[in-house]
Scaffold this active site. Sequence first.
Site, short mmCIF file in Angstrom:
data_model
loop_
_atom_site.label_atom_id
_atom_site.label_comp_id
_atom_site.label_asym_id
_atom_site.label_seq_id
_atom_site.Cartn_x
_atom_site.Cartn_y
_atom_site.Cartn_z
N ASP A 61 0.85 -1.20 0.00
CA ASP A 61 0.00 0.00 0.00
C ASP A 61 0.89 1.25 0.00
O ASP A 61 2.05 1.21 0.41
CB ASP A 61 -0.98 0.00 1.18
N GLU A 98 -0.02 -0.78 5.85
CA GLU A 98 1.06 -0.23 6.68
C GLU A 98 0.91 1.28 6.79
O GLU A 98 1.11 1.86 7.85
CB GLU A 98 2.42 -0.58 6.08
ZN LIG Z 1 6.86 2.22 4.09
#
Ligand SMILES: [Zn+2]
Length: 388
Positions: free
Chosen positions: A77, A142
């Site tokens: 992501d 994340e």
């Molecule tokens: Zn990163």
Amino acid sequence: MSETPIIDPIDLARTLIRCASVTPADAGALGVLQDVLEGMGFRCTRYPFGEGDMRVDNLYARLGTDAPNICYAGHVDVVPVGDAGAWRHDPFGGVIEGGILWGRGTADMKGGIAAFVAAVSEFLEDGKEFDGSISFLITGDEEGPAVNGTQKVLQAITAAGEIIDHCLVGEPTNPNTLGEMIKIGRRGSLNGVLTVIGTQGHVAYPDLAGNPVPTLLKLLTALSSKKLDDGNESFQPSNLEITSVDVDNPAHNIIAGAASAKFNIRFNTEQTGGDLLDWINSEIEIAQHGFDGRIEANLSVPGHPFLTKPCKLSDKLSAAIEDITGHRPALSTSGGTSDARFITHYAPVVEFGLIGKTIHQVNEHAEIADIKNLKQIYKAFLVRYFGA
Ligand SMILES: [Zn+2]
């Protein structure tokens, strides 16, 4: 395993960048990786978690069944592009110009993931016999809340009997040049929102009002003026930063009814989240004394500090970096939090990837040469790790 295809790290990085995987969207990025890894013989399992717009997909892939299992962890992501018109190339175009690969996620961290996949493909192609396993733990959460990502995948694979012996996180750890810095720990992070609630009134009649602003200022002064510690040999001193003070009162003749502030503490191993929370609550109690209104606090500790002591993992990685760049990297605990804060509870973890200079910015990019050299470093690391 003799038929392992050689993966080109630049081609793979471009394919990943063309997936507009802004958290929590996966946009096909995990599918790209799964196809490539399955082609190399990895067993892949998807771990989707969460509902609605919190739903994210994750991937765990493993080659081999024996210990030690070296796991490469990362995220596909990316953060939003920001001002799309300010980019010199399409942020999801995977454009190469001037020896540079441009695009959101190039350095953070699709270029790193592509480099490791390519390194594994060359390691296997060389016919290296190795005792152990190579695995990938790739999350799609994340840059977002990090609730339905690495943390839950670790719980799920552990419940399924998986053991990770060492973990290398591919975050962009180098400030300026490839090979200058490995992260061997991270500071903890504490977020605070303070709201002081008084009584709104006319500024000419303060006796009839309860002004929250002086109480908030007193409390913020107490919090920000305390020296938390001096740091230690592995960490810089802990630090509290006030990030916002909000009263939202456009009038000159009104005493506002409420005032709030936000702050963040980055703290080292001299502190614990619990001790800091106790201290903040005691300061709130002191500020509350003699104030007619009330103080509300919303405090959270999204990350605790950790340190991976020098070990086989950091030694072999440092040596691999020296093999390729000629320089020994610094072992650092600086910077923000990463998913390593979750992994540290399962295995020794260090972080090493591309250069972080342009991450989260408009015109994020990575040098083609750096991605190729990172692949060489990762390959040298695998050779040293498995002692082949
Ligand atoms: Zn990163």
